[in-house]
Design a protein around this motif. Sequence first.
Motif, mmCIF file in Angstrom:
data_model
loop_
_atom_site.group_PDB
_atom_site.id
_atom_site.type_symbol
_atom_site.label_atom_id
_atom_site.label_comp_id
_atom_site.label_asym_id
_atom_site.label_seq_id
_atom_site.Cartn_x
_atom_site.Cartn_y
_atom_site.Cartn_z
ATOM 1 N N PRO A 233 0.820 -1.214 0.000
ATOM 2 C CA PRO A 233 0.000 0.000 0.000
ATOM 3 C C PRO A 233 0.856 1.267 0.000
ATOM 4 C CG PRO A 233 -0.088 -1.078 2.134
ATOM 5 C CD PRO A 233 0.602 -2.019 1.219
ATOM 6 N N LEU A 234 0.291 2.322 -0.529
ATOM 7 C CA LEU A 234 1.024 3.567 -0.738
ATOM 8 C C LEU A 234 1.691 4.084 0.530
ATOM 9 C CD1 LEU A 234 1.607 5.711 -2.913
ATOM 10 C CD2 LEU A 234 -0.460 6.915 -2.163
ATOM 11 N N GLY A 235 0.968 4.063 1.659
ATOM 12 C CA GLY A 235 1.501 4.638 2.885
ATOM 13 C C GLY A 235 2.504 3.779 3.620
ATOM 14 N N LYS A 236 2.791 2.578 3.101
ATOM 15 C CA LYS A 236 3.756 1.680 3.758
ATOM 16 C C LYS A 236 4.961 1.360 2.872
ATOM 17 C CE LYS A 236 2.080 1.019 7.845
ATOM 18 N NZ LYS A 236 2.860 1.417 9.035
ATOM 19 N N ARG A 237 4.990 1.915 1.678
ATOM 20 C CA ARG A 237 6.073 1.561 0.750
ATOM 21 C C ARG A 237 7.438 2.034 1.241
ATOM 22 N NH1 ARG A 237 2.799 3.161 -4.829
ATOM 23 N NH2 ARG A 237 1.063 1.708 -4.463
ATOM 24 N N GLY A 238 7.503 3.260 1.743
ATOM 25 C CA GLY A 238 8.781 3.746 2.267
ATOM 26 C C GLY A 238 9.233 2.967 3.491
ATOM 27 N N PHE A 245 16.525 -2.036 3.460
ATOM 28 C CA PHE A 245 17.857 -1.418 3.525
ATOM 29 C C PHE A 245 18.552 -1.822 4.832
ATOM 30 C CE2 PHE A 245 15.824 2.355 1.077
ATOM 31 C CZ PHE A 245 15.906 1.654 -0.115
ATOM 32 N N TYR A 246 17.803 -1.779 5.919
ATOM 33 C CA TYR A 246 18.348 -2.198 7.218
ATOM 34 C C TYR A 246 18.818 -3.645 7.167
ATOM 35 C CZ TYR A 246 18.029 -4.424 11.812
ATOM 36 O OH TYR A 246 18.268 -5.203 12.923
ATOM 37 N N MET A 247 18.013 -4.523 6.599
ATOM 38 C CA MET A 247 18.370 -5.942 6.571
ATOM 39 C C MET A 247 19.672 -6.172 5.804
ATOM 40 S SD MET A 247 16.172 -7.649 8.387
ATOM 41 C CE MET A 247 16.147 -9.371 7.846
ATOM 42 N N GLN A 248 19.894 -5.396 4.742
ATOM 43 C CA GLN A 248 21.148 -5.552 3.997
ATOM 44 C C GLN A 248 22.350 -5.193 4.856
ATOM 45 O OE1 GLN A 248 21.756 -4.458 -0.162
ATOM 46 N NE2 GLN A 248 23.412 -3.073 0.435
ATOM 47 N N VAL A 249 22.281 -4.067 5.592
ATOM 48 C CA VAL A 249 23.452 -3.667 6.381
ATOM 49 C C VAL A 249 23.578 -4.478 7.665
ATOM 50 C CG1 VAL A 249 23.438 -1.332 5.431
ATOM 51 C CG2 VAL A 249 22.296 -1.775 7.599
ATOM 52 N N ARG A 250 22.462 -5.001 8.174
ATOM 53 C CA ARG A 250 22.514 -5.743 9.443
ATOM 54 C C ARG A 250 23.123 -7.127 9.269
ATOM 55 N NH1 ARG A 250 23.377 -8.748 12.692
ATOM 56 N NH2 ARG A 250 22.339 -9.235 14.682
ATOM 57 N N TYR A 251 22.861 -7.809 8.153
ATOM 58 C CA TYR A 251 23.242 -9.221 8.036
ATOM 59 C C TYR A 251 24.295 -9.428 6.952
ATOM 60 C CZ TYR A 251 19.545 -9.824 11.316
ATOM 61 O OH TYR A 251 18.791 -9.718 12.455
ATOM 62 N N ASP A 252 25.477 -9.835 7.428
ATOM 63 C CA ASP A 252 26.603 -10.086 6.535
ATOM 64 C C ASP A 252 26.988 -11.554 6.488
ATOM 65 O OD1 ASP A 252 27.621 -10.360 9.079
ATOM 66 O OD2 ASP A 252 29.004 -8.658 8.944
ATOM 67 N N GLY A 253 26.205 -12.425 7.145
ATOM 68 C CA GLY A 253 26.436 -13.854 7.061
ATOM 69 C C GLY A 253 27.425 -14.420 8.052
ATOM 70 N N LEU A 289 12.771 4.282 -5.065
ATOM 71 C CA LEU A 289 11.681 5.198 -5.401
ATOM 72 C C LEU A 289 10.728 5.368 -4.221
ATOM 73 C CD1 LEU A 289 10.059 6.853 -7.524
ATOM 74 C CD2 LEU A 289 8.902 4.697 -8.110
ATOM 75 N N TRP A 290 10.352 4.262 -3.596
ATOM 76 C CA TRP A 290 9.405 4.325 -2.465
ATOM 77 C C TRP A 290 9.996 5.072 -1.273
ATOM 78 C CZ3 TRP A 290 7.932 -1.591 -2.706
ATOM 79 C CH2 TRP A 290 7.215 -1.821 -3.885
ATOM 80 N N HIS A 291 11.289 4.879 -1.063
ATOM 81 C CA HIS A 291 11.948 5.600 0.028
ATOM 82 C C HIS A 291 11.783 7.111 -0.154
ATOM 83 C CE1 HIS A 291 15.037 7.143 2.721
ATOM 84 N NE2 HIS A 291 15.666 7.657 1.693
ATOM 85 N N ASP A 321 18.212 8.526 9.795
ATOM 86 C CA ASP A 321 18.860 9.416 8.819
ATOM 87 C C ASP A 321 18.565 8.927 7.401
ATOM 88 O OD1 ASP A 321 20.401 11.050 7.264
ATOM 89 O OD2 ASP A 321 22.303 10.585 8.231
ATOM 90 N N PRO A 322 17.463 9.368 6.789
ATOM 91 C CA PRO A 322 17.102 8.912 5.442
ATOM 92 C C PRO A 322 18.173 9.182 4.391
ATOM 93 C CG PRO A 322 15.236 10.001 6.494
ATOM 94 C CD PRO A 322 16.430 10.239 7.382
ATOM 95 N N SER A 323 19.034 10.187 4.611
ATOM 96 C CA SER A 323 20.060 10.496 3.611
ATOM 97 C C SER A 323 21.110 9.391 3.491
ATOM 98 C CB SER A 323 20.744 11.820 3.949
ATOM 99 O OG SER A 323 21.601 11.692 5.072
#
Length: 379
Positions: A233-238, A245-253, A289-291, A321-323
């Motif tokens: 839904p539109l209001g949950k895409r970001g 994005f968090y999951m990518q930086v949190r988990y490195d295996g 885009l959603w972010h 920090d969205p940036s």
Amino acid sequence: EEDNEEDCDRNDFWPHWQQDRVPLESKEERSASMLMVPKTMRIAPVLAVLLLALLALTEAQTVDRDSVWKCEDKPTYYSTLTGKEGDELEMELTSIVKQEYTSLSYQSAWESLNDLDGNGGNLDEVHLIYSDDFAPKQTGCLSGQCVWTREHVWPQSYGVDPEDRNTGASYTDLHNLFPVRAAVNTDRSNDIFAQITTSAGECLSDYPDCEVPAHPTTSITTAEWDERYWQPPLGKRGDIARVLFYMQVRYDGFEPNTANLQLVEDPPRTPSNEEPSTRVFGKLSALLLWHCEDPVDDAERARNDKICESYQHNRNPFVDDPSLVEKVFREYEGPRPPCFTTGGNITATSQGAAVGVPWFTSLALVALSLAADAARWAL
């Protein structure tokens, strides 16, 4: 009487050749008078300034004494990001969000989600992520008979549970878990996220004959295509983008039953658990885009704060920090997301306010500089 005794002591201590000195007026005479002051007196200002520096540095070790967890003091939590970019920045973010991380049981997630996603207007309800509506709170799901269940935004089959053991930090990470209507959870399955429709709700050419909404109980702004791609839904895409994005930086295996999670543009349609070392998900272009189109809101910040303070004691940096999104994904070669800019320094922020060097560090640096100047004068 005590004052008189002190005056006598002071006069006895002060050299007689100084007691009757007439103030000097010229620059040369003032310089000469400095040289006539005993060396112990000249070093006193140096010691005072050094003491100030020591007190400032001591404060650095005890800042925000009311904070129990590091993540509660955001300026210090993110202070090591300064000056880092690209891969170096992502590695530092991984180090930050791993510190003090407390992995909870999957069963306890029921109560956690009741709290994290509760309906502020009705304490007996939780908010459902894709339906954009509410359901009664639950503490479990007997024999599969439940209104809602626990949704893994980054699907289990794409690396959250790489060894099919229902264990591991990524499997129970609350940043990645949300209440979802049980039927919708089944319908979404492990679909890849994508931008399927136009802003008017029409199917894009890459997704002909898409299904809008994605499920009869979901928001009208959801969509699904070919049981392969899913549009939230539109209001949950970001929110969803920043979770991934968090999951990518949190988990490195490098932890038991976790994989190195990476976001890509075209992940495989059929994931395999045979090689758990690196697992990919996406679509990255849609997430970026959603972010931009769905900025961080107060509810997202409150959830992030509560996960830090009450549950697993880490934060989602992309909410704070969205940036950081642009700084981590600066090598992205697809269409430029509308909120991306060029250049700029790395700074950690809290709700849009820049977080620079902590005040006590700045004070210490100033004090040390003054001490150095005073030392040159004294010696």
